[in-house]
Design an enzyme around this catalytic site. Sequence first.
Site, PDB file in Angstrom:
ATOM      1  N   GLU A   1       5.038  -3.653  12.219  1.00 56.78           N
ATOM      2  CA  GLU A   1       4.087  -2.545  12.038  1.00 56.78           C
ATOM      3  C   GLU A   1       2.856  -3.150  11.389  1.00 56.78           C
ATOM      4  O   GLU A   1       2.901  -3.534  10.216  1.00 56.78           O
ATOM      5  CB  GLU A   1       4.684  -1.453  11.141  1.00 56.78           C
ATOM      6  CG  GLU A   1       5.928  -0.807  11.687  1.00 56.78           C
ATOM      7  CD  GLU A   1       5.696  -0.050  12.971  1.00 56.78           C
ATOM      8  OE1 GLU A   1       4.564   0.416  13.212  1.00 56.78           O
ATOM      9  OE2 GLU A   1       6.648   0.052  13.775  1.00 56.78           O
TER      10      GLU A   1
ATOM     11  N   GLU B   1       8.668   3.230  13.539  1.00 61.27           N
ATOM     12  CA  GLU B   1       9.357   3.650  12.318  1.00 61.27           C
ATOM     13  C   GLU B   1       9.593   5.159  12.412  1.00 61.27           C
ATOM     14  O   GLU B   1       8.944   5.850  13.185  1.00 61.27           O
ATOM     15  CB  GLU B   1       8.473   3.411  11.082  1.00 61.27           C
ATOM     16  CG  GLU B   1       7.960   1.999  10.927  1.00 61.27           C
ATOM     17  CD  GLU B   1       8.889   1.105  10.122  1.00 61.27           C
ATOM     18  OE1 GLU B   1      10.123   1.307  10.152  1.00 61.27           O
ATOM     19  OE2 GLU B   1       8.378   0.189   9.480  1.00 61.27           O
TER      20      GLU B   1
ATOM     21  N   ASN C   1       0.802  -1.234   0.000  1.00 66.10           N
ATOM     22  CA  ASN C   1       0.000   0.000   0.000  1.00 66.10           C
ATOM     23  C   ASN C   1       0.833   1.281   0.000  1.00 66.10           C
ATOM     24  O   ASN C   1       0.360   2.321  -0.429  1.00 66.10           O
ATOM     25  CB  ASN C   1      -1.024  -0.015   1.143  1.00 66.10           C
ATOM     26  CG  ASN C   1      -0.401   0.055   2.507  1.00 66.10           C
ATOM     27  OD1 ASN C   1       0.730  -0.374   2.703  1.00 66.10           O
ATOM     28  ND2 ASN C   1      -1.127   0.595   3.451  1.00 66.10           N
TER      29      ASN C   1
ATOM     30  N   CYS D   1      -2.914   1.948   6.601  1.00 66.68           N
ATOM     31  CA  CYS D   1      -2.994   1.427   7.972  1.00 66.68           C
ATOM     32  C   CYS D   1      -3.567   2.492   8.889  1.00 66.68           C
ATOM     33  O   CYS D   1      -4.130   2.178   9.925  1.00 66.68           O
ATOM     34  CB  CYS D   1      -1.628   0.976   8.448  1.00 66.68           C
ATOM     35  SG  CYS D   1      -0.359   2.207   8.201  1.00 66.68           S
TER      36      CYS D   1
HETATM   37  P1  NAP Z   1       0.384  -9.061   4.401  1.00 66.20           P
HETATM   38  O1  NAP Z   1      -0.470  -9.978   3.652  1.00 66.20           O
HETATM   39  O2  NAP Z   1       0.628  -9.341   5.848  1.00 66.20           O
HETATM   40  O3  NAP Z   1       1.763  -8.979   3.595  1.00 66.20           O
HETATM   41  C1  NAP Z   1       2.817  -8.124   3.964  1.00 66.20           C
HETATM   42  C2  NAP Z   1       4.129  -8.683   3.450  1.00 66.20           C
HETATM   43  O4  NAP Z   1       4.396  -9.918   4.109  1.00 66.20           O
HETATM   44  C3  NAP Z   1       4.128  -9.013   1.953  1.00 66.20           C
HETATM   45  O5  NAP Z   1       5.401  -8.765   1.416  1.00 66.20           O
HETATM   46  C4  NAP Z   1       3.834 -10.506   1.959  1.00 66.20           C
HETATM   47  O6  NAP Z   1       4.257 -11.167   0.793  1.00 66.20           O
HETATM   48  C5  NAP Z   1       4.645 -10.936   3.161  1.00 66.20           C
HETATM   49  N1  NAP Z   1       4.246 -12.217   3.724  1.00 66.20           N
HETATM   50  C6  NAP Z   1       3.040 -12.828   3.664  1.00 66.20           C
HETATM   51  N2  NAP Z   1       3.092 -14.025   4.287  1.00 66.20           N
HETATM   52  C7  NAP Z   1       4.359 -14.170   4.755  1.00 66.20           C
HETATM   53  C8  NAP Z   1       5.051 -15.199   5.459  1.00 66.20           C
HETATM   54  N3  NAP Z   1       4.458 -16.343   5.800  1.00 66.20           N
HETATM   55  N4  NAP Z   1       6.337 -15.009   5.786  1.00 66.20           N
HETATM   56  C9  NAP Z   1       6.966 -13.872   5.454  1.00 66.20           C
HETATM   57  N5  NAP Z   1       6.381 -12.872   4.754  1.00 66.20           N
HETATM   58  C10 NAP Z   1       5.091 -13.020   4.418  1.00 66.20           C
HETATM   59  O7  NAP Z   1      -0.193  -7.573   4.357  1.00 66.20           O
HETATM   60  P2  NAP Z   1      -0.673  -6.738   3.069  1.00 66.20           P
HETATM   61  O8  NAP Z   1      -2.013  -7.217   2.664  1.00 66.20           O
HETATM   62  O9  NAP Z   1       0.407  -6.685   2.069  1.00 66.20           O
HETATM   63  O10 NAP Z   1      -0.782  -5.273   3.702  1.00 66.20           O
HETATM   64  C11 NAP Z   1      -1.907  -4.805   4.357  1.00 66.20           C
HETATM   65  C12 NAP Z   1      -1.711  -4.819   5.859  1.00 66.20           C
HETATM   66  O11 NAP Z   1      -0.550  -4.061   6.207  1.00 66.20           O
HETATM   67  C13 NAP Z   1      -2.851  -4.147   6.601  1.00 66.20           C
HETATM   68  O12 NAP Z   1      -3.163  -4.888   7.762  1.00 66.20           O
HETATM   69  C14 NAP Z   1      -2.281  -2.786   6.967  1.00 66.20           C
HETATM   70  O13 NAP Z   1      -2.898  -2.170   8.087  1.00 66.20           O
HETATM   71  C15 NAP Z   1      -0.854  -3.145   7.249  1.00 66.20           C
HETATM   72  N6  NAP Z   1      -0.002  -1.955   7.185  1.00 66.20           N
HETATM   73  C16 NAP Z   1       0.537  -1.467   8.353  1.00 66.20           C
HETATM   74  C17 NAP Z   1       1.335  -0.328   8.326  1.00 66.20           C
HETATM   75  C18 NAP Z   1       1.955   0.192   9.588  1.00 66.20           C
HETATM   76  O14 NAP Z   1       2.931   0.932   9.497  1.00 66.20           O
HETATM   77  N7  NAP Z   1       1.448  -0.139  10.775  1.00 66.20           N
HETATM   78  C19 NAP Z   1       1.580   0.316   7.120  1.00 66.20           C
HETATM   79  C20 NAP Z   1       0.993  -0.205   5.950  1.00 66.20           C
HETATM   80  C21 NAP Z   1       0.221  -1.332   5.992  1.00 66.20           C
HETATM   81  P3  NAP Z   1       3.245 -11.331  -0.468  1.00 66.20           P
HETATM   82  O15 NAP Z   1       3.022  -9.977  -0.997  1.00 66.20           O
HETATM   83  O16 NAP Z   1       3.989 -12.215  -1.367  1.00 66.20           O
HETATM   84  O17 NAP Z   1       1.981 -11.953   0.096  1.00 66.20           O
END
Ligand code: NAP
Length: 494
Positions: free
Chosen positions: A249, A463, A150, A283
């Site tokens: 995060e 961060e 995102n 987020c």
């Molecule tokens: P996600 O599905 O958790 O994926 C995040 C990253 O982790 C991607 O690179 C993903 O790879 C990787 N990943 C997935 N499964 C993994 C595993 N088993 N081992 C290691 N890495 C793995 O999250 P998303 O859908 O991309 O992002 C949305 C989420 O991020 C929301 O919950 C949002 O709130 C949160 N977010 C938080 C912040 C903050 O600073 N707090 C900022 C932005 C977003 P793939 O892409 O290959 O699946």
Amino acid sequence: MKSYRNYINGRWVEAKSGRRTQSINPANGEVLGEVPLSGPEDVEEAVAAAREAFRSWRLVPAPKRGEILYRAAEILRERKEELARMLTREMGKVLPEARGDVQEAIDITYYMAGEGRRQFGHTVPAELPNKWAMSVREPIGVIAVITPWNFPVAIPSWKMMPSLVLGNTVVFKPASDTPILAAMLVEILEEAGLPPGVVNLVFGSGEEVGEALLRHPGVDMVSFTGSVESGVHVATMCAQHGLKRVSLELGGKNAIIVLEDANLDLALEGILWSAFGTTGQRCTACSRVIVQRSVAKKLEEMIAERAARLRLGDGLLETTDVGPLIHRRAVERVHRYVEIGRQEGARLVLGGEPAQEGELAKGSFYRPTVFADVRPDMRIAREEIFGPVLSLIPVDTLEEAIQVNNSVQYGLSSAIYTQDVNRAFTAIRDLATGIVYVNAGTIGAEIQLPFGGYRNTGNGHREAGQAALDAYSEWKSIYVDYSGRLQRAQIDNQ
Ligand code: NAP
């Protein structure tokens, strides 16, 4: 169609398996490029390169490391428009927001370049005579950077720039949905003069590349941004595989509180921007408005009237207010939540369905959606939806509003609209979130302050700002005794 490759030890290389996948524009299905689908064998090479590079990079004077980041910031600035346009095509957010994403990367890169000549430690008086006491920061080692789609330029920069200026080396696994931006960012770091092996880029899925990084004994720290579900898994794996340091995060369920004395026109602008900007995929997006009952109906009508006029479309078009969701699965997920909201008895005021007319049918669009009469215990009021769905929750008092705000598992960002300074300061004190805004929406963090959240939004790290230096470094405390005799602390001076 352009083909991208992994970047390992200063060379652009194919994945060993030869497998590839495509990057797709969520607004219209356009294929933007091809990237490798890597596996553990590629991770092996990348970690080995990062380990080797760490031996010399940690000894490069920090001001020199900062100069390379300064050059990277300059190149980011020169290529801002090109990056922003690709960002809109690959991730979907509207162009002005894509420029903001890149600008955030520029800001953190300049900021961390400056840390090349700071990285302050402490020099403090020792309790014994003829003894010197001080502390310095040291790098941790090899850092695995795993990021979501995102903020495909800003978030990797938040993680990599502090890591690098502190003397760490990096293996970067970007989100599968935004690989091209990752390649562009690493190209810029290469052009800025980073030595081979200091940053390595491995494309591939979380299950394959991500997992291999979590398990690898050569990785010292994992810096992860993503969902809570993934974060719990990452933390568990890091504990089991060498007790790696891990910075998480995670998600948010952010609220804007609107009190009866608020300037409602101002609140309306903040709500629309926070709820529907980035199509609700931040987020820090606002997905709850906690509103005092006496102004609830009026605010609902104002939001519905304006949100109904938001124009969906390709984020490159100036006429577009709200871009697509990241992919069709996200549309389905958001729609499932809307169904849940209906079943729970929330009143649907606006939207509630995918948008498929005309050109929109080619992409992953969902109508801005507003629910009213939402109770704090409903799932739509508690779980992260990550889409353009806003819940209006009526309350009677400020105390109740704060209690509702704090009652969810997340604690990232919150906001309050009021013109009463006493109530504003009470809220600042009692809102249990890592970020609090007064008379502004829940989004819009600046990089010179810590970014992160309470409770399940993370694991206590932050961060950005000076706090990021703590996440990516070890403290070393140093005592020099020049008395020429044994001096026992806590004993000889009593
Ligand atoms: P996600 O599905 O958790 O994926 C995040 C990253 O982790 C991607 O690179 C993903 O790879 C990787 N990943 C997935 N499964 C993994 C595993 N088993 N081992 C290691 N890495 C793995 O999250 P998303 O859908 O991309 O992002 C949305 C989420 O991020 C929301 O919950 C949002 O709130 C949160 N977010 C938080 C912040 C903050 O600073 N707090 C900022 C932005 C977003 P793939 O892409 O290959 O699946």
